[in-house]
Scaffold this active site. Structure first.
Site, PDB file in Angstrom:
ATOM      1  N   PHE A  35      -9.494  17.875 -26.245  1.00  0.00           N
ATOM      2  CA  PHE A  35      -9.914  16.482 -26.264  1.00  0.00           C
ATOM      3  C   PHE A  35     -11.226  16.431 -25.477  1.00  0.00           C
ATOM      4  CE2 PHE A  35      -9.918  12.070 -24.635  1.00  0.00           C
ATOM      5  CZ  PHE A  35      -9.962  11.436 -25.855  1.00  0.00           C
ATOM      6  N   ARG A  45     -16.339   9.907 -36.226  1.00  0.00           N
ATOM      7  CA  ARG A  45     -15.993  11.199 -35.610  1.00  0.00           C
ATOM      8  C   ARG A  45     -16.567  12.269 -36.514  1.00  0.00           C
ATOM      9  NH1 ARG A  45     -14.005  10.846 -30.175  1.00  0.00           N
ATOM     10  NH2 ARG A  45     -16.064   9.973 -30.185  1.00  0.00           N
ATOM     11  N   LYS A 103      -2.165   4.954 -23.513  1.00  0.00           N
ATOM     12  CA  LYS A 103      -1.527   5.219 -24.801  1.00  0.00           C
ATOM     13  C   LYS A 103      -0.012   5.307 -24.604  1.00  0.00           C
ATOM     14  CE  LYS A 103      -5.837   7.281 -25.624  1.00  0.00           C
ATOM     15  NZ  LYS A 103      -6.635   8.469 -25.414  1.00  0.00           N
ATOM     16  N   ASP A 144      -0.387  17.859 -22.597  1.00  0.00           N
ATOM     17  CA  ASP A 144      -1.041  16.548 -22.605  1.00  0.00           C
ATOM     18  C   ASP A 144      -0.183  15.657 -23.498  1.00  0.00           C
ATOM     19  OD1 ASP A 144      -2.519  14.279 -23.136  1.00  0.00           O
ATOM     20  OD2 ASP A 144      -4.432  15.333 -23.351  1.00  0.00           O
ATOM     21  N   TYR A 196       0.834  -1.207   0.000  1.00  0.00           N
ATOM     22  CA  TYR A 196       0.000   0.000   0.000  1.00  0.00           C
ATOM     23  C   TYR A 196       0.874   1.265   0.000  1.00  0.00           C
ATOM     24  CZ  TYR A 196      -4.303   2.579   1.157  1.00  0.00           C
ATOM     25  OH  TYR A 196      -5.389   3.396   1.133  1.00  0.00           O
ATOM     26  N   PHE A 220     -23.452   9.002 -29.218  1.00  0.00           N
ATOM     27  CA  PHE A 220     -22.613   8.153 -30.067  1.00  0.00           C
ATOM     28  C   PHE A 220     -22.220   6.848 -29.383  1.00  0.00           C
ATOM     29  CE2 PHE A 220     -18.415   8.824 -28.189  1.00  0.00           C
ATOM     30  CZ  PHE A 220     -18.572  10.015 -27.512  1.00  0.00           C
TER      31      PHE A 220
END
Ligand code: PLP
Length: 482
Positions: free
Chosen positions: A132, A389, A266, A223, A80, A455
């Site tokens: 984003f 998109r 990613k 980012d 932990y 979507f």
């Protein structure tokens, strides 16, 4: 990839890895695909993976791991507090980015949550090259607004510009002058950009953005979720970077920023995410939110196994043979499709190949979702799952009017080291067939339209029997082939 010439003269993106674990795929016959896509309401998000041959929906959490990453997962130190695994990740990030402080999170949007909570107050503005989805939502939720400052040329569908993700410096200084530097919560550079086709940002542009931020005392946040692709483009498209190693380019980029956050789904081919921070006071303001929303500071909602995989994955990101695989497969796909007259976003970027549905099916009105219709048609033609998109991904106005998207795209993500070249060739072939038969494709209309995030969950049906006619043409052209 290594510079290996083929005697036949062909340019082929040669894989610098071999496959040691495989997942069996199935390709249901075209009649079955027609049935399945209609059961899914013509929405590729609602397809069962067992019915999908090539899953090109996303690059998130589906990149292939290396043997070294898998091996590292076995030696994870599960405790932990005070875990050696956490310390290894922290040191690796310090080594690569040269920033002293690190906060772990469970994924990229969790970083955005914490950053927005600490830096965005009602009435503040966040200038960025491009938003984003989750970034914008977190900023808006905290009462801030987003200003999109990508250069006008960056939004052109076809172009030869190498860095379409660059921020317009004139627009940036104008926004700061308009609102005053104290109203700018932070400046955000996404490199590379997700929603505008994986297009990269140059080191030169970042240096200019950084200079403006430092002059006005504004925090510069990067980012870095798609940084691996961006590094490859810096190295191959930017003269100033040609003589630098990937490690040196990474450090030069980081030195220009105050905060770097990323989705490890990613970057680093693992799971989780994190925020690297230069300034101790800013780190301390953010730190309190980690145990509150994520988990105790030394695990932050990430399993220790994912942390080990990430530490190794980040190190492997410094290897050009690793980061070039995605962009080179994408470039191959974009070139081959262009040769066959299939309209795609150019130049090739990272993340995936983006098919321009506005030109592909220019006879379908935006009110009948050309990109959604094309994505459904591509599943029928090849069992290939892409992501719409376009207008379908927008939200209606409160009075029910449609918001027509600037671009109507079908994104075909190329997760890193997952597909073979013959699979990419198959996708090119089925797209080319579909393009020859594009007159057969017609639109879609909703029969079940949720108010929020339609979507993801919405269901649509074809406006006519066009899908049956497409299947009949497929049989006529391809015989009993799948
Ligand atoms: C995917 C992504 C995110 C969000 O990351 P998650 O791990 O999916 O929450 C943020 N920014 C960019 C540029 C991304 O591509």
């Amino acid at each position: 990839m290594a510079n290996v010439a083929f005697y036949g003269g062909e340019t082929v993106p040669l894989e610098m890895h071999k496959v040691r674990i495989v997942q069996k795929l199935s390709l249901p016959p075209v009649e079955r695909r027609l049935e399945v896509i209609n059961q899914a309401g013509n929405n590729t998000f609602l397809l069962q993976n067992a019915d999908v041959f090539l899953d090109m929906l996303t690059d998130s959490g589906v990149n292939a791991m290396s043997d070294q990453q898998q091996a590292a997962m076995l030696v994870a130190d599960d405790s932990y507090a005070g875990s050696a695994t956490y310390t290894r990740l922290e040191s690796k990030l310090r080594e690569l980015f040269g920033m002293e402080w690190f906060l772990p999170t469970h994924q990229g949007r969790a970083c955005e949550h914490i950053l927005a909570k600490v830096l965005v107050t009602p009435g503040t503005v966040v200038p960025m090259n491009y938003h984003f989805t989750t970034t914008k939502a977190h900023i808006t939720l905290c009462g801030g607004t987003v200003e999109e400052l990508v250069t006008d040329a960056g939004l052109a569908v076809t172009s030869t510009l190498p860095f379409k993700g660059d921020m317009d410096i004139g627009k940036l200084t104008a926004v700061i002058a308009k609102h005053g530097a104290d109203k700018i919560a932070f400046v955000r550079v996404e490199s590379g950009t997700n929603l505008i086709g994986g297009q990269p940002v140059s080191l030169k542009n970042l240096a200019e953005v950084s200079a403006v931020c430092r002059e006005h005392g504004i925090v510069l946040v990067m980012d870095a979720s798609l940084l691996a692709d961006n590094l490859y483009f810096n190295k191959t498209r930017e003269d100033a970077c040609k003589g630098m190693t990937i490690r040196e380019i990474t450090r030069a980029i980081a030195d220009l920023c105050d905060v770097i956050y990323f989705s490890a789904r990613k970057l680093g081919c693992a799971r989780g995410g994190g925020i690297c921070i230069r300034d101790r006071a800013l780190y301390e303001r953010m730190r309190g939110f980690v145990p509150l929303y994520e988990g105790f500071l030394t695990y932050g909602g990430m399993s220790v196994r994912e942390m080990e995989a990430l530490t190794v994955g980040l190190d492997e990101t410094m290897d050009e043979d690793m980061i070039n695989q995605g962009p080179q497969f994408i470039a191959y796909m974009v070139d081959e499709l262009s040769k066959r007259g299939v309209p795609v976003i150019t130049p090739a970027g990272g993340l995936g190949c983006h098919v321009d549905a506005k030109r592909f099916v220019d006879h379908i009105p935006q009110s009948q979702y050309p990109a959604g219709a094309l994505a459904a048609a591509l599943y029928i033609a090849g069992g290939i799952r892409g992501m719409e998109r376009g207008t379908l991904s927008e939200q209606r106005e409160p009075d029910g009017r449609e918001v027509f998207a600037n671009m109507e795209l079908v994104r075909l993500a190329v997760p890193r080291r997952v597909f073979t070249l013959s699979q990419i060739k198959y996708a090119i072939d089925r797209l080319a067939w579909l393009h020859e038969n594009r007159a057969l494709i017609e639109g879609l209309i909703f029969y079940d339209e949720p108010e929020i995030l339609r979507f993801f969950y919405g269901r649509l049906k074809p406006v006519s029997d066009w899908q049956e006619r497409l299947v009949a043409k497929f049989r006529a052209d391809l015989g009993d082939s799948l």
